[in-house]
Design a protein around this motif. Structure first.
Motif, PDB file in Angstrom:
ATOM      1  N   LEU A   1       0.815  -1.216   0.000  1.00 28.12           N
ATOM      2  CA  LEU A   1       0.000   0.000   0.000  1.00 28.12           C
ATOM      3  C   LEU A   1       0.847   1.264   0.000  1.00 28.12           C
ATOM      4  CD1 LEU A   1      -2.838  -1.017   2.496  1.00 28.12           C
ATOM      5  CD2 LEU A   1      -2.914  -0.992  -0.004  1.00 28.12           C
ATOM      6  N   LEU A   2       2.109   1.153   0.435  1.00 28.77           N
ATOM      7  CA  LEU A   2       2.995   2.317   0.429  1.00 28.77           C
ATOM      8  C   LEU A   2       3.715   2.487  -0.909  1.00 28.77           C
ATOM      9  CD1 LEU A   2       4.571   2.237   4.009  1.00 28.77           C
ATOM     10  CD2 LEU A   2       2.717   3.686   3.146  1.00 28.77           C
ATOM     11  N   ASP A   3       3.397   1.633  -1.880  1.00 33.86           N
ATOM     12  CA  ASP A   3       3.912   1.834  -3.226  1.00 33.86           C
ATOM     13  C   ASP A   3       3.508   3.230  -3.696  1.00 33.86           C
ATOM     14  OD1 ASP A   3       4.782   0.688  -6.015  1.00 33.86           O
ATOM     15  OD2 ASP A   3       2.829   1.641  -6.319  1.00 33.86           O
ATOM     16  N   PRO A   4       4.454   4.029  -4.220  1.00 35.47           N
ATOM     17  CA  PRO A   4       4.148   5.431  -4.561  1.00 35.47           C
ATOM     18  C   PRO A   4       2.953   5.607  -5.495  1.00 35.47           C
ATOM     19  CG  PRO A   4       6.507   5.060  -4.629  1.00 35.47           C
ATOM     20  CD  PRO A   4       5.879   3.712  -4.434  1.00 35.47           C
ATOM     21  N   VAL A   5       2.800   4.708  -6.481  1.00 33.88           N
ATOM     22  CA  VAL A   5       1.686   4.830  -7.418  1.00 33.88           C
ATOM     23  C   VAL A   5       0.362   4.573  -6.699  1.00 33.88           C
ATOM     24  CG1 VAL A   5       0.647   3.895  -9.511  1.00 33.88           C
ATOM     25  CG2 VAL A   5       3.133   4.193  -9.374  1.00 33.88           C
ATOM     26  N   THR A   6       0.316   3.498  -5.916  1.00 34.96           N
ATOM     27  CA  THR A   6      -0.901   3.187  -5.167  1.00 34.96           C
ATOM     28  C   THR A   6      -1.211   4.267  -4.144  1.00 34.96           C
ATOM     29  OG1 THR A   6      -0.469   0.808  -5.408  1.00 34.96           O
ATOM     30  CG2 THR A   6      -1.997   1.471  -3.663  1.00 34.96           C
ATOM     31  N   PHE A   7      -0.160   4.729  -3.443  1.00 37.77           N
ATOM     32  CA  PHE A   7      -0.362   5.695  -2.361  1.00 37.77           C
ATOM     33  C   PHE A   7      -0.942   7.004  -2.881  1.00 37.77           C
ATOM     34  CE2 PHE A   7       0.679   8.643   1.005  1.00 37.77           C
ATOM     35  CZ  PHE A   7       0.574   7.889   2.150  1.00 37.77           C
ATOM     36  N   GLN A   8      -0.591   7.396  -4.107  1.00 36.61           N
ATOM     37  CA  GLN A   8      -1.096   8.661  -4.633  1.00 36.61           C
ATOM     38  C   GLN A   8      -2.600   8.624  -4.839  1.00 36.61           C
ATOM     39  OE1 GLN A   8       1.344  10.386  -7.625  1.00 36.61           O
ATOM     40  NE2 GLN A   8      -0.247  11.723  -8.429  1.00 36.61           N
ATOM     41  N   GLU A   9      -3.125   7.471  -5.275  1.00 33.54           N
ATOM     42  CA  GLU A   9      -4.561   7.366  -5.530  1.00 33.54           C
ATOM     43  C   GLU A   9      -5.327   6.898  -4.294  1.00 33.54           C
ATOM     44  OE1 GLU A   9      -7.539   5.695  -9.021  1.00 33.54           O
ATOM     45  OE2 GLU A   9      -5.509   4.917  -8.856  1.00 33.54           O
ATOM     46  N   ALA A  10      -4.718   6.019  -3.504  1.00 33.56           N
ATOM     47  CA  ALA A  10      -5.391   5.460  -2.318  1.00 33.56           C
ATOM     48  C   ALA A  10      -4.372   5.391  -1.181  1.00 33.56           C
ATOM     49  CB  ALA A  10      -5.971   4.082  -2.628  1.00 33.56           C
ATOM     50  N   PRO A  11      -4.127   6.509  -0.500  1.00 36.69           N
ATOM     51  CA  PRO A  11      -3.094   6.538   0.539  1.00 36.69           C
ATOM     52  C   PRO A  11      -3.497   5.756   1.783  1.00 36.69           C
ATOM     53  CG  PRO A  11      -4.297   8.615   0.492  1.00 36.69           C
ATOM     54  CD  PRO A  11      -4.768   7.823  -0.694  1.00 36.69           C
ATOM     55  N   LEU A  12      -2.525   5.040   2.340  1.00 37.42           N
ATOM     56  CA  LEU A  12      -2.745   4.331   3.598  1.00 37.42           C
ATOM     57  C   LEU A  12      -2.845   5.362   4.722  1.00 37.42           C
ATOM     58  CD1 LEU A  12      -2.944   1.726   5.240  1.00 37.42           C
ATOM     59  CD2 LEU A  12      -0.434   1.675   5.309  1.00 37.42           C
ATOM     60  N   GLU A  13      -4.027   5.504   5.277  1.00 40.43           N
ATOM     61  CA  GLU A  13      -4.295   6.523   6.286  1.00 40.43           C
ATOM     62  C   GLU A  13      -3.948   6.032   7.688  1.00 40.43           C
ATOM     63  OE1 GLU A  13      -5.611  10.335   7.264  1.00 40.43           O
ATOM     64  OE2 GLU A  13      -5.896   9.520   5.272  1.00 40.43           O
ATOM     65  N   THR A  14      -4.391   4.821   8.027  1.00 36.90           N
ATOM     66  CA  THR A  14      -4.252   4.306   9.390  1.00 36.90           C
ATOM     67  C   THR A  14      -4.036   2.796   9.348  1.00 36.90           C
ATOM     68  OG1 THR A  14      -5.817   5.986  10.198  1.00 36.90           O
ATOM     69  CG2 THR A  14      -5.353   4.131  11.664  1.00 36.90           C
TER      70      THR A  14
ATOM     71  N   PRO B   1       7.898  24.657  -6.677  1.00 32.72           N
ATOM     72  CA  PRO B   1       6.646  25.404  -6.860  1.00 32.72           C
ATOM     73  C   PRO B   1       5.757  24.757  -7.921  1.00 32.72           C
ATOM     74  CG  PRO B   1       8.515  26.554  -7.856  1.00 32.72           C
ATOM     75  CD  PRO B   1       9.084  25.441  -7.048  1.00 32.72           C
ATOM     76  N   GLY B   2       4.458  24.903  -7.731  1.00 26.07           N
ATOM     77  CA  GLY B   2       3.495  24.364  -8.686  1.00 26.07           C
ATOM     78  C   GLY B   2       3.242  22.879  -8.547  1.00 26.07           C
ATOM     79  N   ARG B   3       3.785  22.256  -7.495  1.00 26.52           N
ATOM     80  CA  ARG B   3       3.585  20.830  -7.275  1.00 26.52           C
ATOM     81  C   ARG B   3       3.156  20.604  -5.836  1.00 26.52           C
ATOM     82  NH1 ARG B   3       8.224  16.113  -8.001  1.00 26.52           N
ATOM     83  NH2 ARG B   3       6.793  14.354  -8.264  1.00 26.52           N
ATOM     84  N   GLN B   4       2.112  19.822  -5.646  1.00 26.19           N
ATOM     85  CA  GLN B   4       1.627  19.536  -4.306  1.00 26.19           C
ATOM     86  C   GLN B   4       2.247  18.263  -3.743  1.00 26.19           C
ATOM     87  OE1 GLN B   4      -2.706  21.009  -3.016  1.00 26.19           O
ATOM     88  NE2 GLN B   4      -2.728  19.411  -4.544  1.00 26.19           N
ATOM     89  N   PHE B   5       2.318  18.212  -2.410  1.00 31.17           N
ATOM     90  CA  PHE B   5       2.730  17.010  -1.709  1.00 31.17           C
ATOM     91  C   PHE B   5       1.674  16.663  -0.663  1.00 31.17           C
ATOM     92  CE2 PHE B   5       6.668  18.554  -3.425  1.00 31.17           C
ATOM     93  CZ  PHE B   5       7.380  17.402  -3.740  1.00 31.17           C
ATOM     94  N   VAL B   6       1.482  15.367  -0.441  1.00 26.62           N
ATOM     95  CA  VAL B   6       0.603  14.885   0.627  1.00 26.62           C
ATOM     96  C   VAL B   6       1.482  14.447   1.792  1.00 26.62           C
ATOM     97  CG1 VAL B   6      -1.122  13.183   1.333  1.00 26.62           C
ATOM     98  CG2 VAL B   6      -1.148  14.084  -0.993  1.00 26.62           C
ATOM     99  N   PHE B   7       1.186  15.002   2.960  1.00 29.79           N
ATOM    100  CA  PHE B   7       1.937  14.655   4.178  1.00 29.79           C
ATOM    101  C   PHE B   7       1.010  13.961   5.156  1.00 29.79           C
ATOM    102  CE2 PHE B   7       2.421  16.042   8.606  1.00 29.79           C
ATOM    103  CZ  PHE B   7       3.597  15.397   8.930  1.00 29.79           C
ATOM    104  N   GLN B   8       1.492  12.895   5.789  1.00 31.08           N
ATOM    105  CA  GLN B   8       0.731  12.230   6.843  1.00 31.08           C
ATOM    106  C   GLN B   8       1.664  11.869   7.989  1.00 31.08           C
ATOM    107  OE1 GLN B   8      -2.677   9.643   6.070  1.00 31.08           O
ATOM    108  NE2 GLN B   8      -1.876   9.346   4.006  1.00 31.08           N
TER     109      GLN B   8
ATOM    110  N   PRO C   1       4.302  12.868  -3.691  1.00 28.45           N
ATOM    111  CA  PRO C   1       3.804  13.875  -4.639  1.00 28.45           C
ATOM    112  C   PRO C   1       2.314  13.697  -4.884  1.00 28.45           C
ATOM    113  CG  PRO C   1       5.792  12.793  -5.463  1.00 28.45           C
ATOM    114  CD  PRO C   1       5.331  12.001  -4.282  1.00 28.45           C
ATOM    115  N   ALA C   2       1.639  14.809  -5.167  1.00 31.56           N
ATOM    116  CA  ALA C   2       0.191  14.755  -5.385  1.00 31.56           C
ATOM    117  C   ALA C   2      -0.246  15.520  -6.618  1.00 31.56           C
ATOM    118  CB  ALA C   2      -0.543  15.299  -4.158  1.00 31.56           C
ATOM    119  N   GLY C   3       0.667  15.816  -7.531  1.00 34.01           N
ATOM    120  CA  GLY C   3       0.280  16.481  -8.765  1.00 34.01           C
ATOM    121  C   GLY C   3       0.100  17.974  -8.604  1.00 34.01           C
ATOM    122  N   ALA C   4      -0.591  18.571  -9.573  1.00 32.55           N
ATOM    123  CA  ALA C   4      -0.778  20.027  -9.591  1.00 32.55           C
ATOM    124  C   ALA C   4      -1.790  20.450  -8.531  1.00 32.55           C
ATOM    125  CB  ALA C   4      -1.245  20.466 -10.966  1.00 32.55           C
TER     126      ALA C   4
END
Length: 311
Positions: A106-119, A254-261, A271-274
């Motif tokens: 689930l921590l695979d970067p491709v999987t995590f971007q669409e369905a991040p492991l929350e808990t 700049p111009g690129r979002q990141f998801v932090f948990q 990374p989370a795209g634009a």
């Protein structure tokens, strides 16, 4: 919008299915897709079932259940293609499974971007003797956890609750422990407020989840943050936090979002795209125990990331 994942682990008989039943029954308007080992164990009243096909049971409250068979990532892909898309995904592991392999997938970067492991929630039977936690499999389940739910606490006294809690802490120091009688896990902790969504106007001060031990505070900025300074700020706040989740742009990219948990002492950044238009360029939700943090303290720490980074 990404779909957060809750992974429920725990030893045989710990009470995992009771937790799943509670979450599905108290979804609070969320469309939750539950991936479970056995439909028969899920307490779904006949009148709540709206349809069943292709191994999926649809419920009247918008939730669905599907069987955990074969390749997990293929099952997730099937769920994510459904219309309407779920708001969250719950995966119940087998009681004899070490969740680490699932976590790794689930921590695979491709999987995590669409369905991040929350808990990663590990359910522990509070009636068990402390020595039961010496089992290598249960210890592995605890080590993978970002949160521990003590089930059956209504069946033991305070001394036993303390003993089992201390035993859990010895194996997984610093992990957030919650009491979950009858599977009552607060959804505000396992699926915290998503910074993907536009900020909801609210009066100044704190917003308290419907669980009296915790509260959430949010921080936003119209400027990007300095990533090194943000890492330092989170390190300062982390000892007081139960959870944190955010979306932000950085000065460095700049111009690129990141998801932090942040959960259970484990931090992830992907990374989370634009960035979306019309939203703050940085927004983070913090969940802490009551009175552990103030909005002023968060602002004092976090505003420095912007002021220094924007110069």
């Amino acid at each position: 919008m990404s779909v957060p994942i809750l992974l429920v682990a725990g030893f045989l008989g710990a009470g995992k299915t009771t937790v799943v039943n509670h979450i599905l029954a108290h979804a609070g308007g969320r469309r939750i897709a539950a991936v479970v080992n056995d439909f028969g164990a899920i307490n779904i009243d006949a009148e709540l079932i709206t349809g069943a096909s292709d191994g999926v049971v649809s419920l009247a409250n918008g939730c669905i259940c599907c069987s955990l068979e074969g390749d997990l990532l293929r099952t997730l892909a099937m769920i994510l293609r459904r219309k309407p898309r779920p708001d969250a995904i719950l995966i119940e592991t087998s009681g004899v499974a070490d969740p680490e392999d699932i976590v790794r997938n689930l921590l695979d970067p491709v999987t995590f971007q669409e369905a991040p492991l929350e808990t990663v929630l590990c359910v522990v039977d509070a009636t068990a003797a402390s020595s039961a936690l010496d089992d290598p499999l249960l210890r592995a389940q605890l080590r993978a956890a970002t949160m521990v739910a003590l089930s059956k606490v209504d069946l033991v006294d305070a001394a036993q609750r303390q003993r089992i809690g201390d035993a859990v802490a010895a194996i997984r120091p610093g992990v957030l422990q919650i009491e979950a009688p009858h599977g009552q896990v607060p959804l505000e902790l396992v699926f915290p407020d998503s910074p993907d969504r536009p900020p909801v106007p609210r009066a100044p001060g704190r917003r308290r989840p419907s669980f009296e031990r915790f509260e959430s505070l949010s921080w936003t900025s119209d400027q990007p943050v300095s990533l090194p300074l943000l890492q330092q700020a989170i390190a300062r706040l982390a000892p007081k936090l139960a959870r944190a989740k955010g979306l932000f742009e950085t000065v460095e990219q700049p111009g690129r979002q990141f998801v932090f948990q942040l959960a259970g002492g484990r931090a992830t950044l992907v990374p989370a795209g634009a960035p979306a238009s019309g939203l703050p360029r940085a927004r983070i939700v913090f969940i802490a125990e009551l009175a552990a943090l103030s909005a002023a303290e968060i602002a004092a720490v976090m505003d420095g990331c912007v002021a220094a980074g924007a110069e």
